[in-house]
Scaffold this active site. Sequence first.
Site, PDB file in Angstrom:
ATOM      1  N   HIS A  86       0.864  -1.169   0.000  1.00  0.00           N
ATOM      2  CA  HIS A  86       0.000   0.000   0.000  1.00  0.00           C
ATOM      3  C   HIS A  86       0.907   1.227   0.000  1.00  0.00           C
ATOM      4  CE1 HIS A  86      -3.359  -2.613   1.912  1.00  0.00           C
ATOM      5  NE2 HIS A  86      -3.503  -2.562   0.595  1.00  0.00           N
ATOM      6  N   GLU A  89       1.558   3.335   3.123  1.00  0.00           N
ATOM      7  CA  GLU A  89       2.043   2.652   4.319  1.00  0.00           C
ATOM      8  C   GLU A  89       3.542   2.457   4.140  1.00  0.00           C
ATOM      9  OE1 GLU A  89      -0.401  -0.819   4.894  1.00  0.00           O
ATOM     10  OE2 GLU A  89      -2.261   0.355   4.720  1.00  0.00           O
ATOM     11  N   GLU A 308       1.880  -5.490  10.605  1.00  0.00           N
ATOM     12  CA  GLU A 308       1.407  -4.112  10.728  1.00  0.00           C
ATOM     13  C   GLU A 308       2.335  -3.427  11.727  1.00  0.00           C
ATOM     14  OE1 GLU A 308      -1.089  -2.835   9.027  1.00  0.00           O
ATOM     15  OE2 GLU A 308      -2.159  -4.588   8.240  1.00  0.00           O
TER      16      GLU A 308
END
Length: 422
Positions: A86, A89, A308
């Site tokens: 992404h 990100e 994450e």
Amino acid sequence: MSWWLWSLGRVLLLLKVAASVNFLHHRYEQLVQALYDVKGSCPYITRLYSIGRSVQGRHLYVLEFSDYPGVHEPMEPEFKYVANMHGNEVLGRELLIQLAEFLCEEYRHGNQRITELIHETRIHLMPSMNPDGYEVAASQHQQTLRDLMGRNNANGVDLNRNFPDLNTVMYHNEKHGGLNHHLPLPDNWRNQVEPETLAVIEWLKSYNFVLSANLHGGAVVANYPYDKAHEQRTRGVWLPTSSPTPDDNLFKKLSKGYSYAHGWMHRGTNCGDFFPDGITNGASWYSLSKGMQDFNYLFSNCFEITLELSCNKFPPEQELEFEWLANREALIAYIEEVHHGIKGMVTDDNNNKVAGAVISVEGIGHDITSGEQGDYFRLLLPGTYTVTASANGYQSQTERVVVGPAGPSVVSTEAKLKTPIS
């Protein structure tokens, strides 16, 4: 006690030498220059290659670390990190640049742990799978916009919803009988994916990857497959529900290997969510279709988790050093997980290497296959296992193997397949 002393020793090895690095956000040209700089500093253990181009023509670069770069050495596992899928990100992108510089510097300074890791593992680092999206995100000057712009590629497609949907095939097979590994791609798959996705799929087909992590942002947790749930609808709402793989306990261990080596991920509370031990099954968090980590597991030999890494998708430069120090040991420790389990060679009774042999572990309903040179790698928890190697036209061979307790543990085996007498 010995396990904790061993873990402490690993950390101290990393603290012996501090690499000189610059903590800044790298635009595409700066990213390319940084990768070339590492290659120039460590030419004998690195190779820079591109797996393809983005929609707007930017290379999808990978920096490889190996004592024989460009060569698959039999019985040496292949590992990969992929970041910036992404575009907005971005922390993973910067961490992989720092990791590349760190591996190079530590190797040059004779760090024993890093030297052994590079000599025993072929490591592939892709800092950006979505360079077009990153340029959009980086061009925004207001922090609030960075969370909104640049997530997708230049065609407006979310790359983590763009892989062929093998989960649906797998769930169908669960009900009606069929495989849940090395599932074939649909006939028209090339017309359904973006250039970046196509490049990664061809990359998976070209290398026998064993372990991988996909670096994201927006939370702080290690997320493991399956990402797509057996959908359960209640009053028009899809409810999260855990969807474990046959390797669920192994994936939990891999995820904890990262979270417990992280500076504070294992505490579990972050960004408004609570994750015990800093890990979560993807589908139990929220279900998504056509994701990359499930695709790795169902299509290839590769076990992948999603990391994450930051509540802030585009953290300011002054936070990058802190994030690097929080993730450095975890990034190294996770690579070392590729050496836990069994590995071996599959040959026939004439000592010819057998590619594509199926390696089955009794009690775990997910098989892997041998690579082009006949070698195989099966990640396993400590324990005793019955392992069978089989291939068309040969008599299968079964062996009992014991994987040792926590710590580096690889059991080498050899499967000698015999040609049946007709």
